[in-house]
Design a protein around this motif. Structure first.
Motif, PDB file in Angstrom:
ATOM      1  N   GLU A  72       0.829  -1.207   0.000  1.00 51.34           N
ATOM      2  CA  GLU A  72       0.000   0.000   0.000  1.00 51.34           C
ATOM      3  C   GLU A  72       0.862   1.255   0.000  1.00 51.34           C
ATOM      4  O   GLU A  72       0.615   2.209  -0.764  1.00 51.34           O
ATOM      5  N   ALA A  73       1.890   1.259   0.851  1.00 52.41           N
ATOM      6  CA  ALA A  73       2.771   2.425   0.954  1.00 52.41           C
ATOM      7  C   ALA A  73       3.543   2.647  -0.343  1.00 52.41           C
ATOM      8  O   ALA A  73       3.713   3.786  -0.801  1.00 52.41           O
ATOM      9  N   PHE A  74       4.002   1.567  -0.962  1.00 53.16           N
ATOM     10  CA  PHE A  74       4.748   1.658  -2.214  1.00 53.16           C
ATOM     11  C   PHE A  74       3.871   2.264  -3.315  1.00 53.16           C
ATOM     12  O   PHE A  74       4.254   3.225  -3.989  1.00 53.16           O
ATOM     13  N   ARG A  75       2.677   1.727  -3.457  1.00 52.83           N
ATOM     14  CA  ARG A  75       1.769   2.207  -4.503  1.00 52.83           C
ATOM     15  C   ARG A  75       1.410   3.685  -4.295  1.00 52.83           C
ATOM     16  O   ARG A  75       1.418   4.486  -5.242  1.00 52.83           O
ATOM     17  N   LEU A  76       1.093   4.040  -3.074  1.00 53.24           N
ATOM     18  CA  LEU A  76       0.703   5.414  -2.788  1.00 53.24           C
ATOM     19  C   LEU A  76       1.841   6.388  -3.077  1.00 53.24           C
ATOM     20  O   LEU A  76       1.636   7.459  -3.670  1.00 53.24           O
ATOM     21  N   GLN A  77       3.052   6.006  -2.707  1.00 55.00           N
ATOM     22  CA  GLN A  77       4.196   6.896  -2.930  1.00 55.00           C
ATOM     23  C   GLN A  77       4.554   6.994  -4.413  1.00 55.00           C
ATOM     24  O   GLN A  77       5.014   8.047  -4.868  1.00 55.00           O
ATOM     25  N   ILE A  78       4.314   5.925  -5.162  1.00 52.74           N
ATOM     26  CA  ILE A  78       4.470   6.015  -6.624  1.00 52.74           C
ATOM     27  C   ILE A  78       3.492   7.053  -7.173  1.00 52.74           C
ATOM     28  O   ILE A  78       3.841   7.878  -8.030  1.00 52.74           O
ATOM     29  N   GLN A  79       2.280   7.031  -6.690  1.00 51.25           N
ATOM     30  CA  GLN A  79       1.268   7.963  -7.182  1.00 51.25           C
ATOM     31  C   GLN A  79       1.617   9.411  -6.826  1.00 51.25           C
ATOM     32  O   GLN A  79       1.389  10.330  -7.625  1.00 51.25           O
ATOM     33  N   TRP A  80       2.206   9.619  -5.661  1.00 50.52           N
ATOM     34  CA  TRP A  80       2.663  10.964  -5.306  1.00 50.52           C
ATOM     35  C   TRP A  80       3.796  11.398  -6.229  1.00 50.52           C
ATOM     36  O   TRP A  80       3.858  12.560  -6.649  1.00 50.52           O
ATOM     37  N   ALA A  81       4.707  10.469  -6.536  1.00 54.54           N
ATOM     38  CA  ALA A  81       5.806  10.795  -7.448  1.00 54.54           C
ATOM     39  C   ALA A  81       5.262  11.247  -8.806  1.00 54.54           C
ATOM     40  O   ALA A  81       5.742  12.216  -9.393  1.00 54.54           O
ATOM     41  N   LYS A  82       4.247  10.559  -9.283  1.00 57.95           N
ATOM     42  CA  LYS A  82       3.621  10.954 -10.546  1.00 57.95           C
ATOM     43  C   LYS A  82       2.995  12.343 -10.436  1.00 57.95           C
ATOM     44  O   LYS A  82       3.127  13.176 -11.348  1.00 57.95           O
ATOM     45  N   GLU A  89       6.928  -9.038  -6.347  1.00 57.04           N
ATOM     46  CA  GLU A  89       5.940  -8.145  -5.723  1.00 57.04           C
ATOM     47  C   GLU A  89       6.117  -6.706  -6.216  1.00 57.04           C
ATOM     48  O   GLU A  89       5.134  -5.979  -6.430  1.00 57.04           O
ATOM     49  N   ILE A  90       7.368  -6.302  -6.390  1.00 54.25           N
ATOM     50  CA  ILE A  90       7.647  -4.961  -6.910  1.00 54.25           C
ATOM     51  C   ILE A  90       7.116  -4.828  -8.343  1.00 54.25           C
ATOM     52  O   ILE A  90       6.437  -3.849  -8.684  1.00 54.25           O
ATOM     53  N   ILE A  91       7.423  -5.806  -9.168  1.00 56.62           N
ATOM     54  CA  ILE A  91       7.033  -5.749 -10.581  1.00 56.62           C
ATOM     55  C   ILE A  91       5.518  -5.743 -10.721  1.00 56.62           C
ATOM     56  O   ILE A  91       4.959  -5.066 -11.603  1.00 56.62           O
ATOM     57  N   GLU A  92       4.826  -6.477  -9.871  1.00 56.08           N
ATOM     58  CA  GLU A  92       3.359  -6.501  -9.933  1.00 56.08           C
ATOM     59  C   GLU A  92       2.791  -5.090  -9.789  1.00 56.08           C
ATOM     60  O   GLU A  92       1.856  -4.698 -10.509  1.00 56.08           O
ATOM     61  N   ILE A  93       3.361  -4.322  -8.878  1.00 47.34           N
ATOM     62  CA  ILE A  93       2.877  -2.954  -8.671  1.00 47.34           C
ATOM     63  C   ILE A  93       3.338  -2.037  -9.796  1.00 47.34           C
ATOM     64  O   ILE A  93       2.573  -1.199 -10.297  1.00 47.34           O
ATOM     65  N   LEU A  94       4.587  -2.178 -10.240  1.00 43.27           N
ATOM     66  CA  LEU A  94       5.056  -1.360 -11.360  1.00 43.27           C
ATOM     67  C   LEU A  94       4.213  -1.600 -12.613  1.00 43.27           C
ATOM     68  O   LEU A  94       3.914  -0.665 -13.355  1.00 43.27           O
ATOM     69  N   GLU A  95       3.814  -2.843 -12.837  1.00 42.69           N
ATOM     70  CA  GLU A  95       2.995  -3.174 -14.000  1.00 42.69           C
ATOM     71  C   GLU A  95       1.662  -2.424 -13.960  1.00 42.69           C
ATOM     72  O   GLU A  95       1.184  -1.921 -14.988  1.00 42.69           O
ATOM     73  N   GLU A  97       1.154   0.375 -12.480  1.00 41.53           N
ATOM     74  CA  GLU A  97       1.370   1.824 -12.444  1.00 41.53           C
ATOM     75  C   GLU A  97       2.173   2.334 -13.633  1.00 41.53           C
ATOM     76  O   GLU A  97       2.509   3.515 -13.699  1.00 41.53           O
ATOM     77  N   LYS A  98       2.505   1.456 -14.571  1.00 42.75           N
ATOM     78  CA  LYS A  98       3.425   1.816 -15.652  1.00 42.75           C
ATOM     79  C   LYS A  98       2.853   2.927 -16.526  1.00 42.75           C
ATOM     80  O   LYS A  98       1.639   3.108 -16.627  1.00 42.75           O
ATOM     81  N   GLY A  99       3.767   3.655 -17.141  1.00 37.73           N
ATOM     82  CA  GLY A  99       3.400   4.755 -18.018  1.00 37.73           C
ATOM     83  C   GLY A  99       4.578   5.696 -18.164  1.00 37.73           C
ATOM     84  O   GLY A  99       5.619   5.529 -17.518  1.00 37.73           O
ATOM     85  N   ASP A 100       4.418   6.694 -19.017  1.00 36.35           N
ATOM     86  CA  ASP A 100       5.501   7.650 -19.231  1.00 36.35           C
ATOM     87  C   ASP A 100       5.832   8.438 -17.971  1.00 36.35           C
ATOM     88  O   ASP A 100       6.934   8.988 -17.855  1.00 36.35           O
ATOM     89  N   ASP A 101       4.871   8.507 -17.047  1.00 32.31           N
ATOM     90  CA  ASP A 101       5.098   9.262 -15.814  1.00 32.31           C
ATOM     91  C   ASP A 101       5.704   8.401 -14.710  1.00 32.31           C
ATOM     92  O   ASP A 101       5.898   8.878 -13.590  1.00 32.31           O
ATOM     93  N   LEU A 102       6.024   7.149 -15.008  1.00 31.59           N
ATOM     94  CA  LEU A 102       6.700   6.270 -14.053  1.00 31.59           C
ATOM     95  C   LEU A 102       8.140   6.090 -14.506  1.00 31.59           C
ATOM     96  O   LEU A 102       8.397   5.564 -15.598  1.00 31.59           O
ATOM     97  N   PHE A 103       9.091   6.526 -13.682  1.00 31.44           N
ATOM     98  CA  PHE A 103      10.512   6.395 -14.015  1.00 31.44           C
ATOM     99  C   PHE A 103      11.319   6.516 -12.732  1.00 31.44           C
ATOM    100  O   PHE A 103      10.797   6.937 -11.697  1.00 31.44           O
ATOM    101  N   GLY A 104      12.587   6.121 -12.806  1.00 34.06           N
ATOM    102  CA  GLY A 104      13.410   6.225 -11.618  1.00 34.06           C
ATOM    103  C   GLY A 104      14.595   5.288 -11.636  1.00 34.06           C
ATOM    104  O   GLY A 104      15.179   5.001 -12.683  1.00 34.06           O
ATOM    105  N   ILE A 105      14.938   4.776 -10.439  1.00 32.09           N
ATOM    106  CA  ILE A 105      16.119   3.932 -10.252  1.00 32.09           C
ATOM    107  C   ILE A 105      15.757   2.704  -9.438  1.00 32.09           C
ATOM    108  O   ILE A 105      15.093   2.815  -8.403  1.00 32.09           O
TER     109      ILE A 105
END
Length: 255
Positions: free
Chosen positions: A111-121, A137-143, A145-153
């Motif tokens: 939940e925390a990971f997904r929410l913080q990704i959305q704030w980053a966007k 588990e990480i990839i499941e959430i990235l999948e 949330e994927k899009g041009d507005d998702l990027f990082g390290i």
């Protein structure tokens, strides 16, 4: 030759006795840019103080580290949200999922990971991912949330070639640090199959010191040892790798 340490906890208690000397040693070795990941609210003031002392060198992130997602995680997330509203940060991180130590709070970490990704966007910021025993588990959430507005390290990347390609497919650079120098690190065996445009350098200091300092406190000056190893792996000059990886860091962080 300018180098960028894209992940260092310089505010850590491990540096309380010699922080200025640690930073000076790094700068003397050409490491002039330090990107500082957050852990939780207890370190916020120390991070701000560090930035105040070295405004030309220190670049802060905001975020809740997955191993600090506990019973009070919603309060901690409100702190992150408030920080992002109040001032400029250069990334949301480090965030992610860690199942190495404890699986008790997996749902809350997700939940925390997904929410913080959305704030980053929302703030058009990169994310810096902490992944330990949790690649799927990480990839499941990235999948989702994927899009041009998702990027990082993908910080401290220690996966295999297939996982590296998967991470890159989500607009992630691979953060390469001391593990690349370990005999059992394995990533040096395939890294030359990954174009340098996908690589950034990091120490994760005070953790994961490279050979020959393995087992000791890590510091940003030891990024030189990571650079030397990558020079061997890629068959490129240290100057080339320093230039390319620093340009990559500018692409990610926008500075």
């Amino acid at each position: 030759m300018i180098l960028t340490d894209t992940h260092t906890h310089l505010y850590s208690e491990a540096f309380d006795k010699d922080r200025d000397e640690v930073i000076r040693r790094a700068v003397d070795n050409g490491i002039e840019r330090f990107f500082i990941p957050a852990i939780d609210s207890t370190y916020t003031q120390a991070m701000m103080d560090l930035e105040s002392d070295y405004p030309e060198n220190i670049f802060l992130m905001a975020g809740l580290h997955p191993t600090h997602v506990k019973e009070d995680y919603k309060r901690e997330l409100k702190h992150v949200e408030q920080q992002l509203k109040e001032r400029k940060f250069h990334a949301v991180g480090e965030i992610g999922i860690d199942l190495y130590w404890d699986k008790t709070f997996l749902r809350q970490q997700q939940e925390a990971f997904r929410l913080q990704i959305q704030w980053a966007k929302e703030y058009r910021l990169p994310i810096v991912i902490h992944c330990r025993e949790s690649f799927d588990e990480i990839i499941e959430i990235l999948e989702s949330e994927k899009g041009d507005d998702l990027f990082g390290i993908f910080h401290c990347f220690t996966g295999n070639l297939e996982q590296a390609k998967t991470a890159i497919s989500y607009n992630m650079k691979l953060g390469i640090g001391g593990v690349v120098t370990f005999k059992n690190g394995k990533i040096d065996g395939f890294l030359d199959q990954i174009d340098l445009r996908h690589i950034v350098l990091e120490t994760d200091s005070p953790y994961l010191a490279p050979v020959p300092y393995r087992g000791k406190r890590n510091e940003s000056a030891y990024l030189i040892n990571v650079l030397e190893k990558l020079s061997d792996v890629y068959g490129r000059s240290k100057e080339d790798i320093a230039k390319i990886t620093t340009e990559n860091s500018k692409e990610v962080f926008g500075v």
